[in-house]
Write a protein that holds these residues in place. Structure first.
Motif, short mmCIF file in Angstrom:
data_model
loop_
_atom_site.label_atom_id
_atom_site.label_comp_id
_atom_site.label_asym_id
_atom_site.label_seq_id
_atom_site.Cartn_x
_atom_site.Cartn_y
_atom_site.Cartn_z
N ALA A 19 13.15 -1.24 6.31
CA ALA A 19 13.34 -0.13 5.38
C ALA A 19 14.31 -0.48 4.25
O ALA A 19 14.18 0.01 3.12
CB ALA A 19 13.84 1.11 6.13
N ALA A 20 15.30 -1.31 4.54
CA ALA A 20 16.29 -1.65 3.51
C ALA A 20 15.67 -2.40 2.34
O ALA A 20 16.26 -2.45 1.25
CB ALA A 20 17.41 -2.49 4.13
N TYR A 80 3.63 -4.07 -0.54
CA TYR A 80 2.94 -3.05 0.26
C TYR A 80 3.05 -3.33 1.75
O TYR A 80 3.08 -2.39 2.56
CB TYR A 80 1.47 -2.96 -0.17
CG TYR A 80 1.28 -2.27 -1.51
CD1 TYR A 80 2.30 -1.52 -2.08
CD2 TYR A 80 0.09 -2.37 -2.21
CE1 TYR A 80 2.14 -0.90 -3.30
CE2 TYR A 80 -0.09 -1.75 -3.44
CZ TYR A 80 0.96 -1.02 -3.98
OH TYR A 80 0.81 -0.39 -5.19
N ASP A 81 3.11 -4.61 2.14
CA ASP A 81 3.35 -4.92 3.55
C ASP A 81 4.71 -4.40 4.01
O ASP A 81 4.84 -3.85 5.11
CB ASP A 81 3.28 -6.44 3.77
CG ASP A 81 1.85 -6.96 3.78
OD1 ASP A 81 0.93 -6.14 3.97
OD2 ASP A 81 1.66 -8.18 3.59
N ALA A 106 7.82 -0.85 7.26
CA ALA A 106 9.03 -0.02 7.34
C ALA A 106 8.76 1.29 8.08
O ALA A 106 9.67 1.86 8.69
CB ALA A 106 9.55 0.27 5.94
N ALA A 107 7.51 1.75 8.05
CA ALA A 107 7.19 2.99 8.78
C ALA A 107 7.26 2.77 10.28
O ALA A 107 7.63 3.69 11.03
CB ALA A 107 5.80 3.47 8.38
N ASP A 108 6.92 1.56 10.75
CA ASP A 108 6.97 1.27 12.18
C ASP A 108 8.33 0.74 12.63
O ASP A 108 8.79 1.04 13.73
CB ASP A 108 5.88 0.25 12.54
CG ASP A 108 4.48 0.78 12.28
OD1 ASP A 108 4.31 2.01 12.37
OD2 ASP A 108 3.58 -0.04 11.99
N GLU A 109 8.96 -0.08 11.79
CA GLU A 109 10.26 -0.66 12.14
C GLU A 109 11.24 -0.43 10.99
O GLU A 109 11.60 -1.35 10.26
CB GLU A 109 10.12 -2.16 12.39
CG GLU A 109 9.19 -2.54 13.53
CD GLU A 109 9.09 -4.04 13.71
OE1 GLU A 109 10.01 -4.63 14.30
OE2 GLU A 109 8.10 -4.63 13.23
#
Length: 757
Positions: free
Chosen positions: A390-391, A376-377, A382-385
């Motif tokens: 994201a990968a 979950y972290d 991933a939404a911010d960076e």
């Protein structure tokens, strides 16, 4: 000894240098690897220096027997030595050299290496002793060591103890730095035995490594300590004393005289204890195969490092690296990302239910929660960076049903803790009485023995003892050193080290009393200092003694008003430290959780360990409590298989606070709890509020009902009630009768216990 042999060896991996490449126990690299594994960064790099071994009186590697024996008995080297003594050394050296001539080699060193004596296989008495040949080779061995003709291994040196070696070695070297070191040792606040060891151990180091004192580095001393421990363990396998590291006094003196670099730790223990590992080291200690995932774990833990302490970070690295990904690689070696299939997750979930030794794992939920937070972290970050995280976004393999029943499992844990406290609270008076009685007896015994002259007999508790002093004690007295108090039991001849017994009894009593009267955590107990004692003056002029607890688990300082009993214990500890007129020593304490050293402080729970004062570790306190329970189990079957931990005292303390009428929020403040519910969990062991109200209800009901409907419990009924607990032990198979004594349960009627047909 060949002139080309270098005394130094460069190790690029650690940038550490040490002295003496040994030809007989492997290259010095092994010792450096040992040193670098524990020392890491604190020791500064030292450049390699090419130098020849010191030869204070010339090159004797191929000298004749006649020349060497003459030098060994020379009056110009051994000043103020009687002629008869020097003649004995000369003859002893000749006998040793003639023995070495029977072995192959072009130099005395080569012949020594080829001999069983040089390999440490035999003792010197097997070659020659006064009893067999009329001449002992021990003085000859000592002379060749001092003249630097022979460079022994630690095993060969240890197998043949050399009397008065340090004094003779220093006299033969003519080294001003070595003379300065000897002066520093005499000026140090060591006991005489530790002064002697500090000189002998350094001289042994210089002998076995073939170097001068100017070449000794911290890494060289650690290497010598490690090799010497291996030699002692080989000579006395299984001995606890042999496994101890020597050289701590040498380290202290060399550091005090400025011989070591400024960044060197002040004590050998500080150099051996590894500090905090980097995030890369925390991950790499589990050796995962997928380097891409390794990089992800390092990045994740690095970001988490900013908002957590080191102990939590280390635990998180263990859960994610060892318990999660390491096991995933065992299940599916081809796993490339975090997208775990349900089948692999089910297999992994089953794997973590047991430990490596096959025992059930209690902390399964914490591993699952850490894994769920990890996924979950990554989703949130991933939404911010997105370019960085994201990968790695993947569905969390932990199903929602996994955490169902978590509250129930936690309640079961709390129930087990409460039951543990219920078992131990009735036994606390027995434990307290035991430590108080043992300390009082040891203290009075020591006072009586100290007042008795040597050789006199006195009686203590119906047993006669004689005050004795050994020859070693008399030698210490001649040097102005204190000697321990020893007595001998007249009937059995057993020697009792009453001073040591009194010391152990005092600290057991102090630890138990402080824990039960303050309710502090074990880490907080070890962190108590002289500065923790404060006073507060109330408006009416009354002065209250306070105990300030340093921030620990909740990172919040708190203050405990001291009761008379707690004040007595703390005052006794202070008096013990200051009884010689000196202030409490300033000592640094190593935090085994955060892996850091505290600044020097006057810690209360400290004692002298050899040449260095040391703070009690949490493990030492736990061992003390375990030893107390073992002693009680000999006479009290209730203690068989039962242990007290420091946290048991904390739970009992909290229970007694709140059940005695103290408001629960005040109890939480005294305990250092951030949440009142935490304190409520402690005091739910005996819900005094429920018991009190129900007893009032029964009393009121008896008042309003006819008196004839009620009667008091008879003595027989109460005895049967108490006997029920003993019978239950038979049914559960937990009867704890002392071995060899009759048992009331052996012939009990099984039908009465409900075990019959």
């Amino acid at each position: 000894m060949t002139p080309t042999t270098s005394r130094r060896c460069s190790v690029p991996e650690t940038q550490l240098r040490t002295t003496g490449q040994s030809r007989r126990h492997g290259p010095v690299v092994e010792g450096l690897q040992f040193a670098s594994r524990f020392v890491g960064g604190p020791i500064e790099p030292e450049p390699a220096v090419a130098a020849t071994p010191p030869r204070p009186h010339g090159e004797f590697s191929t000298a004749s027997v006649s020349l060497l024996s003459q030098v060994a008995g020379s009056s110009s080297i051994w000043l103020d030595t009687q002629r008869a003594t020097r003649l004995n050394w000369k003859n002893s050296t000749r006998a040793l050299l003639e023995y070495l001539l029977t072995f192959p080699g072009k130099t005395w060193q080569a012949r020594w290496d080829a001999s069983p004596l040089g390999q440490g296989q035999i003792t010197a008495d097997e070659v020659g002793s006064r009893r067999t040949t009329g001449t002992s080779v021990i003085p000859g061995i000592r002379a060749l060591y001092c003249l630097r003709v022979i460079q022994p291994t630690p095993l060969a040196f240890r197998r043949n103890p050399l009397p008065n070696y340090g004094v003779m070695f220093i006299a033969a070297q003519g080294d001003q730095l070595l003379d300065k070191y000897a002066g520093e040792v005499r000026a140090h606040q060591f006991r005489q035995v530790h002064r002697r060891d500090a000189i002998n151990e350094l001289c042994m180091l210089l002998t076995v490594q073939g170097v001068a004192l100017s070449d000794v580095t911290p890494a060289a001393l650690l290497h010598f300590t490690h090799e010497n421990r291996k030699a002692r363990c080989a000579l006395q396998p299984g001995s606890q004393v042999s496994n101890r590291l020597i050289g701590r006094g040498v380290w202290n003196v060399l550091h005090a005289m400025g011989h070591f670099p400024p960044s060197t730790p002040e004590s050998m223990r500080a150099a051996l204890l590894r500090g905090q590992l980097s995030v890369e080291e925390l991950v790499d200690q589990y050796e995962i195969t997928n380097q891409v995932v390794r990089g992800l774990l390092i990045d994740y833990l690095t970001r988490r490092k900013a908002d957590t302490d080191y102990s939590t970070l280390k635990d998180l690295a263990c859960k994610l690296t060892r318990h999660f990904w390491k096991n995933i690689e065992k299940i599916n070696p081809d796993q490339k990302d975090l997208r775990i299939s349900p089948e692999d997750y089910a297999t992994w979930r089953q794997m973590i239910t047991v430990k490596d030794d096959g025992k059930p794992r209690v902390g399964q939920d914490s591993i699952v929660i850490a894994l769920r937070s990890f996924y979950y972290d990554l989703h949130t970050w991933a939404a911010d960076e997105p370019e960085r995280w994201a990968a790695w976004v993947a569905p969390c393999p932990v199903p929602p049903s996994e955490l169902r029943g978590l509250g129930v499992r936690r309640r079961r844990i709390n129930e087990r803790s409460a039951d543990r406290t219920r078992q131990r609270q009735p036994l606390l008076p027995l434990l307290v009485n035991h430590v108080e009685t043992r300390y009082d007896r040891a203290r009075l015994f020591l006072e009586q023995a100290d007042k008795t002259a040597e050789g006199e007999v006195f009686a203590h508790e119906g047993t006669e003892y004689r005050r004795v002093r050994t020859e070693a004690d008399r030698k210490l007295l001649r040097h102005g050193d204190a000697v321990p108090t020893r007595v001998q039991e007249v009937d059995s001849g057993r020697i009792v080290h009453i001073g040591t017994e009194e010391e152990g009894a005092f600290w057991e009593w102090a630890a138990v009393e402080t824990l039960r009267h303050s309710g502090v955590r074990i880490e907080e107990l070890c962190e108590l200092t002289h500065l923790s004692i404060r006073q507060y003056q109330r408006a009416n002029g009354e002065v209250i003694a306070l105990l300030v607890i340093a921030p620990s688990k909740t990172d919040r300082e708190r203050v405990i008003p001291m009761s008379a009993e707690l004040f007595h214990v703390i005052a006794s500890i202070v008096r013990r430290h200051t009884r010689t007129g000196r202030p409490i020593p300033l000592v640094s304490r190593f935090d085994y959780h955060d892996k850091v050293w505290s600044p020097p402080m006057p810690f209360l729970f400290q004692r002298q360990n050899g040449t260095t004062p040391m703070v009690f570790s949490t493990a030492t306190i736990k061992v003390m409590l375990g030893r107390i329970c073992e002693q009680l189990a000999k006479n009290h079957r209730e203690f068989r298989g039962l242990k007290f931990t420091p946290h048991d005292f904390r739970r009992i303390f909290a229970t007694e606070l709140v059940n005695s009428g103290l408001p629960i929020h005040i109890g939480a403040a005294l305990m250092g709890h951030l949440d009142v519910q935490t304190t409520r969990g402690y005091v739910a062991v005996f819900d005094e509020d429920v018991i009190r109200h129900y007893q009032d209800f029964l009393h009121h009901r008896r008042e309003v009902r006819p008196e004839g409907e009620y009667r008091d419990t008879t003595d027989q009924e109460w005895d049967e009630f108490e006997e029920h607990f003993d019978r239950r032990k038979v049914e559960l198979g937990s009867c704890g009768r002392p071995y060899g004594t009759p048992c009331q349960h052996e012939h009990a009627c099984f039908s009465e216990l409900g075990l019959g047909a």
